[in-house]
Design a protein around this motif. Structure first.
Motif, mmCIF file in Angstrom:
data_model
loop_
_atom_site.group_PDB
_atom_site.id
_atom_site.type_symbol
_atom_site.label_atom_id
_atom_site.label_comp_id
_atom_site.label_asym_id
_atom_site.label_seq_id
_atom_site.Cartn_x
_atom_site.Cartn_y
_atom_site.Cartn_z
ATOM 1 N N VAL A 20 26.716 -16.116 -63.411
ATOM 2 C CA VAL A 20 26.129 -15.899 -62.084
ATOM 3 C C VAL A 20 26.966 -16.686 -61.087
ATOM 4 C CG1 VAL A 20 24.071 -16.095 -60.654
ATOM 5 C CG2 VAL A 20 23.847 -15.617 -63.086
ATOM 6 N N VAL A 21 27.454 -15.975 -60.052
ATOM 7 C CA VAL A 21 28.358 -16.565 -59.069
ATOM 8 C C VAL A 21 27.797 -16.305 -57.677
ATOM 9 C CG1 VAL A 21 30.738 -16.567 -58.235
ATOM 10 C CG2 VAL A 21 30.282 -16.035 -60.606
ATOM 11 N N PRO A 71 21.339 -29.242 -56.243
ATOM 12 C CA PRO A 71 20.554 -28.702 -57.362
ATOM 13 C C PRO A 71 19.387 -27.808 -56.918
ATOM 14 C CG PRO A 71 21.056 -31.003 -57.746
ATOM 15 C CD PRO A 71 21.522 -30.689 -56.362
ATOM 16 N N ALA A 72 18.778 -28.120 -55.792
ATOM 17 C CA ALA A 72 17.660 -27.295 -55.301
ATOM 18 C C ALA A 72 18.154 -25.912 -54.878
ATOM 19 C CB ALA A 72 16.974 -27.985 -54.128
ATOM 20 N N GLU A 73 19.300 -25.865 -54.198
ATOM 21 C CA GLU A 73 19.870 -24.569 -53.810
ATOM 22 C C GLU A 73 20.253 -23.760 -55.039
ATOM 23 O OE1 GLU A 73 22.048 -25.591 -49.568
ATOM 24 O OE2 GLU A 73 23.091 -26.067 -51.447
ATOM 25 N N ARG A 74 20.865 -24.431 -56.014
ATOM 26 C CA ARG A 74 21.270 -23.747 -57.243
ATOM 27 C C ARG A 74 20.059 -23.195 -57.986
ATOM 28 N NH1 ARG A 74 24.707 -27.344 -59.019
ATOM 29 N NH2 ARG A 74 26.484 -26.261 -58.179
ATOM 30 N N SER A 75 18.966 -23.959 -58.001
ATOM 31 C CA SER A 75 17.748 -23.522 -58.677
ATOM 32 C C SER A 75 17.152 -22.290 -58.001
ATOM 33 C CB SER A 75 16.730 -24.661 -58.683
ATOM 34 O OG SER A 75 15.524 -24.225 -59.233
ATOM 35 N N SER A 76 17.120 -22.280 -56.673
ATOM 36 C CA SER A 76 16.565 -21.118 -55.977
ATOM 37 C C SER A 76 17.460 -19.892 -56.173
ATOM 38 C CB SER A 76 16.382 -21.417 -54.499
ATOM 39 O OG SER A 76 17.630 -21.568 -53.871
ATOM 40 N N LEU A 77 18.770 -20.089 -56.215
ATOM 41 C CA LEU A 77 19.678 -18.958 -56.451
ATOM 42 C C LEU A 77 19.552 -18.432 -57.876
ATOM 43 C CD1 LEU A 77 22.814 -20.161 -54.492
ATOM 44 C CD2 LEU A 77 21.377 -18.205 -53.952
ATOM 45 N N ARG A 78 19.302 -19.330 -58.843
ATOM 46 C CA ARG A 78 19.083 -18.893 -60.227
ATOM 47 C C ARG A 78 17.846 -18.014 -60.304
ATOM 48 N NH1 ARG A 78 20.587 -24.000 -62.384
ATOM 49 N NH2 ARG A 78 18.428 -24.658 -62.251
ATOM 50 N N ALA A 79 16.801 -18.411 -59.593
ATOM 51 C CA ALA A 79 15.560 -17.622 -59.583
ATOM 52 C C ALA A 79 15.790 -16.267 -58.926
ATOM 53 C CB ALA A 79 14.469 -18.386 -58.845
ATOM 54 N N GLU A 80 16.599 -16.252 -57.876
ATOM 55 C CA GLU A 80 16.915 -14.998 -57.186
ATOM 56 C C GLU A 80 17.751 -14.071 -58.065
ATOM 57 O OE1 GLU A 80 19.049 -14.080 -53.036
ATOM 58 O OE2 GLU A 80 18.036 -16.027 -53.104
ATOM 59 N N ALA A 81 18.651 -14.660 -58.866
ATOM 60 C CA ALA A 81 19.558 -13.867 -59.700
ATOM 61 C C ALA A 81 18.884 -13.319 -60.951
ATOM 62 C CB ALA A 81 20.761 -14.712 -60.108
ATOM 63 N N PRO A 102 29.610 -21.835 -58.860
ATOM 64 C CA PRO A 102 29.020 -21.434 -60.140
ATOM 65 C C PRO A 102 27.522 -21.734 -60.122
ATOM 66 C CG PRO A 102 30.185 -23.507 -60.382
ATOM 67 C CD PRO A 102 30.416 -23.043 -58.989
ATOM 68 N N ILE A 103 26.717 -20.754 -60.484
ATOM 69 C CA ILE A 103 25.268 -20.932 -60.462
ATOM 70 C C ILE A 103 24.731 -21.103 -61.876
ATOM 71 C CG2 ILE A 103 23.064 -19.865 -59.810
ATOM 72 C CD1 ILE A 103 24.778 -20.732 -57.452
#
Length: 156
Positions: free
Chosen positions: A84-85, A6-16, A75-76
């Motif tokens: 977002v992928v 979940p932490a990786e997904r959250s940082s990728l969501r912020a990046e996207a 899936p992000i």
């Protein structure tokens, strides 16, 4: 399918968040050409947004799952019509080239006729990296850069 914490997904969501959609899926749906384009975008970018046109939410969810399964991506986020992928970029190892300097290049030389009334002569010549074409149309080797005796004595 790639699994993320979940932490990786959250940082990728912020990046996207700042990204714009790279691929748009239209009425035809998820065709092989669209999958190939998404795969190429994932190879070059790693994290992409995909816009899906159509009002059917279930169809968008199946498209999202299909993309992630077939392309081995994670899936992000799925908000409305935006997907977002993420897939990590492959490390491309580039070998340093053995040659140094610039290579051969083709140069077109246009010389006016001596009398000025006839057509100019046009010739194509291959020029090496250390050569240049003068204004008169002849080829000369590039001169080595001049160095100052003062600077060379100072060790610079």
């Amino acid at each position: 399918m790639l699994k993320l914490t979940p932490a990786e997904r959250s940082s990728l969501r912020a990046e996207a968040h700042a990204l714009s959609p790279v691929v748009i899926i239209g009425e035809a749906g998820l065709t092989p050409g669209v999958l190939k384009e998404i795969d190429g975008s994932l190879n070059s970018h790693g994290l992409i947004k995909v816009r899906v046109f159509g009002d059917d939410r279930e169809a968008r969810v199946t498209i999202y799952d299909t993309i992630c399964e077939k392309l081995d991506a994670a899936p992000i986020q799925h908000i409305g019509k935006l997907l977002v992928v993420y897939r990590p970029k492959k490390e491309a190892v580039k070998a340093p080239s053995e040659t140094r300097g610039r290579g051969m290049r083709e140069v077109t030389i246009v010389k006016p006729s001596p009398s000025g009334t006839k057509r100019p002569s046009v010739t194509k010549v291959m020029v090496k990296g250390n050569e240049r074409v003068t204004q008169g149309g002849s080829i000369k080797r590039a001169k080595p850069r001049q160095t100052s005796p003062k600077k060379s004595s100072l060790g610079r």
